[in-house]
Write an enzyme that holds these catalytic residues in place. Structure first.
Site, PDB file in Angstrom:
ATOM      1  N   GLU A   1     -14.444  -5.367   2.552  1.00 51.27           N
ATOM      2  CA  GLU A   1     -13.755  -5.372   3.844  1.00 51.27           C
ATOM      3  C   GLU A   1     -14.761  -5.562   4.972  1.00 51.27           C
ATOM      4  O   GLU A   1     -15.764  -4.848   5.054  1.00 51.27           O
ATOM      5  CB  GLU A   1     -13.014  -4.047   4.026  1.00 51.27           C
ATOM      6  CG  GLU A   1     -12.313  -3.906   5.362  1.00 51.27           C
ATOM      7  CD  GLU A   1     -11.566  -2.583   5.453  1.00 51.27           C
ATOM      8  OE1 GLU A   1     -10.626  -2.382   4.658  1.00 51.27           O
ATOM      9  OE2 GLU A   1     -11.926  -1.753   6.304  1.00 51.27           O
TER      10      GLU A   1
ATOM     11  N   LYS B   1      -8.180   2.469  -2.826  1.00 55.29           N
ATOM     12  CA  LYS B   1      -8.526   2.397  -1.403  1.00 55.29           C
ATOM     13  C   LYS B   1      -9.181   3.716  -1.010  1.00 55.29           C
ATOM     14  O   LYS B   1      -8.537   4.763  -0.960  1.00 55.29           O
ATOM     15  CB  LYS B   1      -7.242   2.168  -0.594  1.00 55.29           C
ATOM     16  CG  LYS B   1      -7.456   1.959   0.902  1.00 55.29           C
ATOM     17  CD  LYS B   1      -7.601   0.485   1.232  1.00 55.29           C
ATOM     18  CE  LYS B   1      -7.635   0.240   2.724  1.00 55.29           C
ATOM     19  NZ  LYS B   1      -6.296   0.273   3.325  1.00 55.29           N
TER      20      LYS B   1
ATOM     21  N   GLU C   1       0.805  -1.222   0.000  1.00 51.36           N
ATOM     22  CA  GLU C   1       0.000   0.000   0.000  1.00 51.36           C
ATOM     23  C   GLU C   1       0.840   1.275   0.000  1.00 51.36           C
ATOM     24  O   GLU C   1       1.868   1.362   0.669  1.00 51.36           O
ATOM     25  CB  GLU C   1      -0.912  -0.002   1.229  1.00 51.36           C
ATOM     26  CG  GLU C   1      -1.928   1.132   1.235  1.00 51.36           C
ATOM     27  CD  GLU C   1      -3.076   0.834   2.167  1.00 51.36           C
ATOM     28  OE1 GLU C   1      -4.064   0.235   1.681  1.00 51.36           O
ATOM     29  OE2 GLU C   1      -2.989   1.152   3.365  1.00 51.36           O
TER      30      GLU C   1
ATOM     31  N   LYS D   1       0.473   4.876   1.249  1.00 52.68           N
ATOM     32  CA  LYS D   1      -0.364   5.648   2.188  1.00 52.68           C
ATOM     33  C   LYS D   1       0.470   6.762   2.799  1.00 52.68           C
ATOM     34  O   LYS D   1       1.503   6.511   3.409  1.00 52.68           O
ATOM     35  CB  LYS D   1      -0.905   4.714   3.279  1.00 52.68           C
ATOM     36  CG  LYS D   1      -1.720   5.430   4.344  1.00 52.68           C
ATOM     37  CD  LYS D   1      -2.551   4.469   5.179  1.00 52.68           C
ATOM     38  CE  LYS D   1      -1.752   3.623   6.118  1.00 52.68           C
ATOM     39  NZ  LYS D   1      -2.602   2.830   7.030  1.00 52.68           N
TER      40      LYS D   1
ATOM     41  N   GLU E   1      -5.941  -7.606   6.483  1.00 50.82           N
ATOM     42  CA  GLU E   1      -5.540  -6.198   6.387  1.00 50.82           C
ATOM     43  C   GLU E   1      -5.244  -5.622   7.768  1.00 50.82           C
ATOM     44  O   GLU E   1      -5.930  -5.935   8.727  1.00 50.82           O
ATOM     45  CB  GLU E   1      -6.665  -5.359   5.758  1.00 50.82           C
ATOM     46  CG  GLU E   1      -7.256  -5.895   4.469  1.00 50.82           C
ATOM     47  CD  GLU E   1      -8.509  -5.124   4.090  1.00 50.82           C
ATOM     48  OE1 GLU E   1      -8.656  -3.956   4.491  1.00 50.82           O
ATOM     49  OE2 GLU E   1      -9.361  -5.694   3.392  1.00 50.82           O
ATOM     50  N   SER E   2      -4.249  -4.759   7.834  1.00 50.48           N
ATOM     51  CA  SER E   2      -3.896  -3.973   9.022  1.00 50.48           C
ATOM     52  C   SER E   2      -3.151  -4.787  10.084  1.00 50.48           C
ATOM     53  O   SER E   2      -3.504  -5.938  10.378  1.00 50.48           O
ATOM     54  CB  SER E   2      -5.124  -3.339   9.691  1.00 50.48           C
ATOM     55  OG  SER E   2      -5.767  -2.457   8.806  1.00 50.48           O
TER      56      SER E   2
ATOM     57  N   ASN F   1     -10.313  -6.789   8.112  1.00 50.78           N
ATOM     58  CA  ASN F   1      -9.515  -5.704   8.675  1.00 50.78           C
ATOM     59  C   ASN F   1      -9.324  -5.966  10.164  1.00 50.78           C
ATOM     60  O   ASN F   1     -10.293  -6.035  10.918  1.00 50.78           O
ATOM     61  CB  ASN F   1     -10.204  -4.352   8.448  1.00 50.78           C
ATOM     62  CG  ASN F   1      -9.282  -3.184   8.735  1.00 50.78           C
ATOM     63  OD1 ASN F   1      -8.346  -3.292   9.524  1.00 50.78           O
ATOM     64  ND2 ASN F   1      -9.543  -2.057   8.101  1.00 50.78           N
TER      65      ASN F   1
END
Length: 260
Positions: free
Chosen positions: A165, A116, A55, A57, A215-216, A185
């Site tokens: 998600e 995203k 990603e 970001k 994710e995350s 997530n």
């Protein structure tokens, strides 16, 4: 009002403004609109790749600025060269410091690109196709199951894939035929606390025909290996690389660890 509600409130204002500035009919004339999107699903199933959706970001509501000056073309090209299965580019400006221009610059790489953002309107799906995205993100926490189905159908009609998600057992009901990939997530969007156990628990409840990604909160190779045992094919990682002085070097080093 939690952070997600605040973001969605602002997003409604932004979308209304952009519809006025650039109608959907104009977006449909964009060069990328006529091109065939790449399949993130196919790339995630390719075992010669890492499974990492890397990603780009710049900032987040919880951490503030992470890497304000990074060049999306340079960073995402390095991600691609070192074996990323896909790219994720934040396009929300108000809360994440991103832009559609960031995604356009990442588009030079020949791997799938995820837009995203907080998609709440079919206009944003058309916009995603127009700037070269291959996949859109739909967040169950700010959409009803009916809205997910409608937006996902719009995406499928444009040849885009859909990543849904989820964060909780209750959100499993948002999964529909039009969804290609389900992402769990690990960050609670209401409290921003992170727990990998969320992926472990929900992974067993996601329909077997859906590709699963986590994710995350993924910051080490050990976590990826553990999640693979629960049949996860993809791992969306951003902050872990973007907070490094050179995200490209950080990603390359991570991949080396993963291969060893």
């Amino acid at each position: 009002m939690n952070i997600l509600e605040t973001i969605v409130k602002q997003k409604k204002v932004e979308v209304a403004q952009r519809k006025q500035q650039t109608p959907a009919a104009v977006l449909e004339q964009a060069e990328w609109f006529s091109k065939t999107p790449l399949s993130l699903r196919r790339f995630l199933l390719d075992e010669s790749k890492t499974g990492i959706i890397a990603e780009f970001k710049r900032k987040s509501p919880s951490k503030g600025w992470i890497n304000a000056d990074a060049d999306p073309a340079v960073v995402t090209t390095a991600y691609t060269q070192h074996g990323a299965s896909g790219l994720s580019v934040l396009t929300d400006e108000s809360f994440f410091g991103g832009s559609l221009d960031d995604l356009k610059k990442a588009r030079i790489s020949n791997i799938p690109v995820l837009r995203k953002d907080f998609i709440i309107d079919a206009y944003q799906v058309v916009e995603a196709k127009a700037v070269g995205a291959d996949v859109i993100l739909l967040i169950a926490a700010n959409l009803t199951p009916a809205q997910v189905k409608t937006l996902a159908s719009t995406a499928k009609n444009l040849g885009l894939e859909v990543l849904l998600e989820i964060h909780s057992k209750e959100e499993l009901e948002h999964i529909c035929d039009e969804v290609d990939i389900v992402g769990v997530n690990n960050r609670n969007l209401k409290t921003f606390e992170v727990s990998i156990e969320t992926s472990v628990y929900l992974g067993n409840l996601i329909p077997a025909d859906k590709i699963k990604i986590s994710e995350s909160g993924i910051s080490d190779v050990k976590t990826i290996k553990e999640l693979k045992e629960h049949d996860y094919k993809g791992f969306l990682i951003g902050e872990n690389f973007m907070k490094a002085p050179d995200p490209a070097i950080a990603f390359a080093a991570f991949v080396e660890q993963l291969k060893s």
